[in-house]
Write a protein that holds these residues in place. Structure first.
Motif, PDB file in Angstrom:
ATOM      1  N   LYS A 341       0.784  -1.235   0.000  1.00 11.99           N
ATOM      2  CA  LYS A 341       0.000   0.000   0.000  1.00 11.99           C
ATOM      3  C   LYS A 341       0.818   1.289   0.000  1.00 11.99           C
ATOM      4  O   LYS A 341       0.280   2.355  -0.312  1.00 11.99           O
ATOM      5  N   VAL A 342       2.081   1.228   0.374  1.00 10.15           N
ATOM      6  CA  VAL A 342       2.884   2.448   0.508  1.00 10.15           C
ATOM      7  C   VAL A 342       4.069   2.383  -0.457  1.00 10.15           C
ATOM      8  O   VAL A 342       4.932   1.509  -0.333  1.00 10.15           O
ATOM      9  N   LEU A 343       4.075   3.297  -1.431  1.00 16.38           N
ATOM     10  CA  LEU A 343       5.196   3.365  -2.365  1.00 16.38           C
ATOM     11  C   LEU A 343       6.262   4.277  -1.795  1.00 16.38           C
ATOM     12  O   LEU A 343       5.975   5.397  -1.365  1.00 16.38           O
ATOM     13  N   VAL A 344       7.511   3.809  -1.801  1.00 15.58           N
ATOM     14  CA  VAL A 344       8.639   4.606  -1.331  1.00 15.58           C
ATOM     15  C   VAL A 344       9.620   4.790  -2.479  1.00 15.58           C
ATOM     16  O   VAL A 344      10.150   3.814  -3.015  1.00 15.58           O
ATOM     17  N   VAL A 345       9.843   6.050  -2.864  1.00 18.78           N
ATOM     18  CA  VAL A 345      10.808   6.399  -3.903  1.00 18.78           C
ATOM     19  C   VAL A 345      11.601   7.598  -3.417  1.00 18.78           C
ATOM     20  O   VAL A 345      11.132   8.362  -2.571  1.00 18.78           O
ATOM     21  N   HIS A 346      12.773   7.802  -3.970  1.00 19.37           N
ATOM     22  CA  HIS A 346      13.610   8.892  -3.466  1.00 19.37           C
ATOM     23  C   HIS A 346      13.049  10.263  -3.822  1.00 19.37           C
ATOM     24  O   HIS A 346      12.950  11.146  -2.975  1.00 19.37           O
ATOM     25  N   GLY A 347      12.724  10.464  -5.109  1.00 21.13           N
ATOM     26  CA  GLY A 347      12.307  11.785  -5.567  1.00 21.13           C
ATOM     27  C   GLY A 347      10.807  11.942  -5.641  1.00 21.13           C
ATOM     28  O   GLY A 347      10.192  12.609  -4.813  1.00 21.13           O
ATOM     29  N   GLY A 348      10.178  11.327  -6.625  1.00 19.85           N
ATOM     30  CA  GLY A 348       8.734  11.511  -6.743  1.00 19.85           C
ATOM     31  C   GLY A 348       8.131  10.858  -7.959  1.00 19.85           C
ATOM     32  O   GLY A 348       8.619   9.834  -8.444  1.00 19.85           O
ATOM     33  N   LEU A 349       7.061  11.501  -8.441  1.00 17.27           N
ATOM     34  CA  LEU A 349       6.230  10.908  -9.490  1.00 17.27           C
ATOM     35  C   LEU A 349       6.594  11.442 -10.868  1.00 17.27           C
ATOM     36  O   LEU A 349       7.638  12.056 -11.047  1.00 17.27           O
ATOM     37  N   PHE A 350       5.677  11.265 -11.825  1.00 19.49           N
ATOM     38  CA  PHE A 350       6.071  11.235 -13.230  1.00 19.49           C
ATOM     39  C   PHE A 350       5.361  12.273 -14.091  1.00 19.49           C
ATOM     40  O   PHE A 350       4.299  12.784 -13.747  1.00 19.49           O
ATOM     41  N   SER A 351       5.942  12.514 -15.258  1.00 15.78           N
ATOM     42  CA  SER A 351       5.332  13.410 -16.240  1.00 15.78           C
ATOM     43  C   SER A 351       4.234  12.708 -17.032  1.00 15.78           C
ATOM     44  O   SER A 351       3.444  13.357 -17.710  1.00 15.78           O
ATOM     45  N   ASP A 352       4.174  11.394 -16.930  1.00 17.45           N
ATOM     46  CA  ASP A 352       3.189  10.581 -17.651  1.00 17.45           C
ATOM     47  C   ASP A 352       2.151  10.052 -16.662  1.00 17.45           C
ATOM     48  O   ASP A 352       2.492   9.406 -15.670  1.00 17.45           O
ATOM     49  N   ASP A 353       0.872  10.319 -16.915  1.00 19.28           N
ATOM     50  CA  ASP A 353      -0.201   9.879 -16.019  1.00 19.28           C
ATOM     51  C   ASP A 353      -0.385   8.369 -16.006  1.00 19.28           C
ATOM     52  O   ASP A 353      -1.050   7.843 -15.110  1.00 19.28           O
ATOM     53  N   ASN A 354       0.151   7.681 -16.982  1.00 17.24           N
ATOM     54  CA  ASN A 354      -0.160   6.257 -17.150  1.00 17.24           C
ATOM     55  C   ASN A 354       0.865   5.308 -16.531  1.00 17.24           C
ATOM     56  O   ASN A 354       0.758   4.096 -16.712  1.00 17.24           O
ATOM     57  N   VAL A 355       1.845   5.848 -15.809  1.00 19.42           N
ATOM     58  CA  VAL A 355       2.870   4.979 -15.221  1.00 19.42           C
ATOM     59  C   VAL A 355       2.263   4.085 -14.141  1.00 19.42           C
ATOM     60  O   VAL A 355       1.490   4.548 -13.295  1.00 19.42           O
ATOM     61  N   THR A 356       2.621   2.807 -14.170  1.00 16.20           N
ATOM     62  CA  THR A 356       2.135   1.839 -13.186  1.00 16.20           C
ATOM     63  C   THR A 356       3.307   1.236 -12.414  1.00 16.20           C
ATOM     64  O   THR A 356       4.465   1.385 -12.802  1.00 16.20           O
ATOM     65  N   LEU A 357       2.981   0.536 -11.339  1.00 16.78           N
ATOM     66  CA  LEU A 357       4.017  -0.172 -10.596  1.00 16.78           C
ATOM     67  C   LEU A 357       4.731  -1.185 -11.479  1.00 16.78           C
ATOM     68  O   LEU A 357       5.940  -1.402 -11.343  1.00 16.78           O
ATOM     69  N   ALA A 358       3.974  -1.802 -12.376  1.00 16.53           N
ATOM     70  CA  ALA A 358       4.587  -2.762 -13.303  1.00 16.53           C
ATOM     71  C   ALA A 358       5.624  -2.078 -14.196  1.00 16.53           C
ATOM     72  O   ALA A 358       6.670  -2.662 -14.515  1.00 16.53           O
ATOM     73  N   ASP A 359       5.352  -0.837 -14.593  1.00 16.82           N
ATOM     74  CA  ASP A 359       6.311  -0.091 -15.414  1.00 16.82           C
ATOM     75  C   ASP A 359       7.589   0.184 -14.630  1.00 16.82           C
ATOM     76  O   ASP A 359       8.703   0.091 -15.170  1.00 16.82           O
ATOM     77  N   ASN A 407      -4.217  10.650  -8.604  1.00 19.07           N
ATOM     78  CA  ASN A 407      -4.476   9.796  -9.766  1.00 19.07           C
ATOM     79  C   ASN A 407      -3.526   8.596  -9.811  1.00 19.07           C
ATOM     80  O   ASN A 407      -3.936   7.477 -10.137  1.00 19.07           O
ATOM     81  N   PHE A 408      -2.273   8.835  -9.469  1.00 21.36           N
ATOM     82  CA  PHE A 408      -1.301   7.742  -9.457  1.00 21.36           C
ATOM     83  C   PHE A 408      -1.673   6.696  -8.407  1.00 21.36           C
ATOM     84  O   PHE A 408      -1.628   5.485  -8.669  1.00 21.36           O
ATOM     85  N   LEU A 409      -2.046   7.153  -7.217  1.00 21.11           N
ATOM     86  CA  LEU A 409      -2.399   6.216  -6.145  1.00 21.11           C
ATOM     87  C   LEU A 409      -3.633   5.398  -6.510  1.00 21.11           C
ATOM     88  O   LEU A 409      -3.684   4.182  -6.273  1.00 21.11           O
ATOM     89  N   GLU A 410      -4.636   6.051  -7.082  1.00 26.95           N
ATOM     90  CA  GLU A 410      -5.854   5.338  -7.465  1.00 26.95           C
ATOM     91  C   GLU A 410      -5.568   4.315  -8.552  1.00 26.95           C
ATOM     92  O   GLU A 410      -6.053   3.171  -8.496  1.00 26.95           O
ATOM     93  N   ARG A 411      -4.764   4.702  -9.526  1.00 25.37           N
ATOM     94  CA  ARG A 411      -4.448   3.798 -10.634  1.00 25.37           C
ATOM     95  C   ARG A 411      -3.710   2.553 -10.135  1.00 25.37           C
ATOM     96  O   ARG A 411      -3.884   1.453 -10.674  1.00 25.37           O
ATOM     97  N   ASN A 412      -2.905   2.724  -9.086  1.00 29.05           N
ATOM     98  CA  ASN A 412      -2.054   1.630  -8.626  1.00 29.05           C
ATOM     99  C   ASN A 412      -2.501   1.028  -7.302  1.00 29.05           C
ATOM    100  O   ASN A 412      -1.773   0.215  -6.714  1.00 29.05           O
ATOM    101  N   ASN A 413      -3.701   1.412  -6.834  1.00 29.83           N
ATOM    102  CA  ASN A 413      -4.280   0.837  -5.615  1.00 29.83           C
ATOM    103  C   ASN A 413      -3.342   0.996  -4.417  1.00 29.83           C
ATOM    104  O   ASN A 413      -3.079   0.055  -3.662  1.00 29.83           O
ATOM    105  N   LEU A 414      -2.826   2.206  -4.240  1.00 33.75           N
ATOM    106  CA  LEU A 414      -1.924   2.532  -3.139  1.00 33.75           C
ATOM    107  C   LEU A 414      -2.577   3.529  -2.189  1.00 33.75           C
ATOM    108  O   LEU A 414      -3.496   4.261  -2.587  1.00 33.75           O
TER     109      LEU A 414
END
Length: 490
Positions: A341-359, A407-414
């Motif tokens: 449920k919790v995504l941990v990344v160093h910087g942040g999110l993306f310029s593309d709305d369609n990025v998924t955890l699988a990507d 939008n990213f969280l909803e798309r990836n169920n986070l």
């Protein structure tokens, strides 16, 4: 209030005497704030001065310098460029842009500006020295790339390391075939005494970690401790070894019942980066399924050249050890998901709305970061309060708003994301309606920011709990002590 270079001033802009007097007052207030290390306040004062008179190059050059100190390198480049447009002979503006480009690892661009300084001021010996130093860096990088292209083999292998002898004067712990907690604790005590691990054991730790990391995906899934239902997330440590020890003092040493995730930027800036990274790697080997490491933007070749890590490793070990560290850094994961449920990344999110955890999981990470795309943005992006996306203050990555996060969280169920990458006064910040959390674990960053450090602990509900802490004393070695060349030139 604006914090980036304003639009070009119209040729017929009229600045009243009262406006100019107030602008000068604001500029002086900005200078005072800058002197006190209050970079954001200085930026605000210079911006207010620019709003009153957008025709003076020094105002933009001053704001560029404050933005450099705040690590807003993209904004600094824009400000310096504006100052140059207003006054092509204004030497300080070229210096500012050269510094910002150097900070981003854009050495060729930095060299161009230093060459411009020498052209404008041919008798400036300091400028000539800096230009020659930058030329050396550019040539060295070109040479290293040529060698790398010719030789794809690892710089060293385990067979070579096993043949190394232990230095006769070495009186520290000896690494057994299987790493043990006794060895790790003895190594830490040795580091506290400002002593080194024998090079053979340092090499072995790096090779063992590299072998492990090569087998894991770019996105790793991890869980809370089964017995304690606890998980700790730490942000940037930046070579502050004694503050790292303070985290373990407050929160307990890593173990199967006390799992940790360190979210990138382990090295650079602080001058005990080698001790930090060897400690973290040793714990990774000791508890591979309960101790996790994300890559940060400072686990990269260009940043290490500028901010001191390369110089520190060369001073304490060798050039060859630097190369091996870079090989290991290439294999660090880009992201972790905690308890699904919790995504941990160093910087942040993306310029593309369609990025998924699988990507993210499928992203090829065995490389230096590109200038755009998933890997770049994971390492460099920052949140913004406004909706949508904006131009990065850093000159790389993007700014992303609360709608992008939602939008990213909803798309990836986070449930939410945790990221680091930015100094925060309290050591953490909760943004985007609680869905984007920043954690930064280097208190009094670079011995001058006065910020607290923080770490996050998660329990069964995954509700984040924050612990803040102050900096602790460390030996009298200044940050960036090993930064020869690069930012050390300015």
């Amino acid at each position: 209030m604006a914090t980036t270079a304003s639009a070009p001033a119209p040729m017929d802009v009229v600045v009243t005497e009262a406006d100019q007097k107030q602008a000068d007052k604001l500029k002086d207030e900005g200078n005072a704030a800058f002197k006190d290390g209050k970079w954001q306040l200085a930026i605000e004062k210079y911006s207010a001065a620019i709003d009153l008179n957008p025709t003076l190059a020094p105002y933009f050059a001053n704001r560029a310098f404050a933005n450099i100190k705040a690590e807003n390198y993209g904004y600094a480049i824009a400000d310096a460029t504006k100052a140059i447009a207003l006054d092509s002979q204004f030497v300080k503006a070229y210096y500012r842009r050269a510094t910002a480009n150097m900070a981003l690892g854009r050495f060729k661009d930095s060299l161009k500006d230093l060459q411009a300084v020498v052209k404008v001021a041919p008798n400036d010996k300091d400028a000539q020295t800096k230009m020659r130093e930058c030329e050396k860096i550019v040539k060295r990088i070109a040479f290293e790339k040529a060698i790398a292209a010719d030789d794809k083999k690892p710089c060293i292998d385990m067979a070579e390391v096993n043949d190394l002898s232990i230095d006769n004067s070495y009186d520290g712990p000896h690494l057994p075939e299987q790493i043990t907690s006794e060895f790790v604790l003895a190594m830490i005590e040795r580091f506290k005494q400002e002593k080194r691990l024998d090079r053979k054991y340092a090499y072995k730790i790096l090779l063992l970690v590299k072998d492990y990391l090569m087998k894991v995906p770019s996105l790793v899934e991890c869980e809370l401790s089964k017995t304690t239902q606890k998980f700790t997330i730490c942000g940037d440590v930046h070579g502050q070894f004694y503050d790292l020890m303070n985290i373990f003092e407050k929160n307990g040493l890593p173990s199967e019942d006390n799992p940790y995730l360190f979210n990138g930027d382990f090295v650079d800036r602080g001058s005990f980066s080698l001790e930090v990274i060897l400690t973290l790697f040793a714990f990774k080997l000791l508890y591979p399924n309960h101790f996790f490491l994300n890559r940060g933007n400072h686990e990269t070749d260009n940043m290490n050249k500028v901010y001191g890590f390369d110089g520190e490793v060369k001073a304490k070990y060798s050039d060859r050890m630097v190369t091996l560290f870079h090989e290991v850094f290439l294999w660090l994961p880009l992201a972790h998901v905690v308890a699904e449920k919790v995504l941990v990344v160093h910087g942040g999110l993306f310029s593309d709305d369609n990025v998924t955890l699988a990507d993210i999981k499928a992203t090829e990470r065995n490389r230096e970061p590109p200038d755009s795309g998933i890997m770049c943005e994971i390492l460099w992006s920052d949140p913004q309060p406004q909706l949508g996306r904006g131009v990065s203050k850093r000159g790389v990555g993007v700014h992303f708003g609360p709608d992008v996060t939602r939008n990213f969280l909803e798309r990836n169920n986070l449930s939410y994301i945790v990221r680091s990458h930015e100094v925060k006064d309290l050591g953490y910040e909760v943004a985007h309606n609680g869905k984007c959390i920043t954690v930064f674990s280097a208190p009094n960053y670079c011995d001058q920011m006065g910020n607290k450090g923080a770490f996050i602990t998660l329990g069964p509900s995954l509700e984040p709990n924050f612990t803040t802490f102050d900096a602790v004393p460390h030996p009298n070695v200044k940050p960036m002590a090993y930064a020869s060349g690069g930012m050390g030139m300015f």
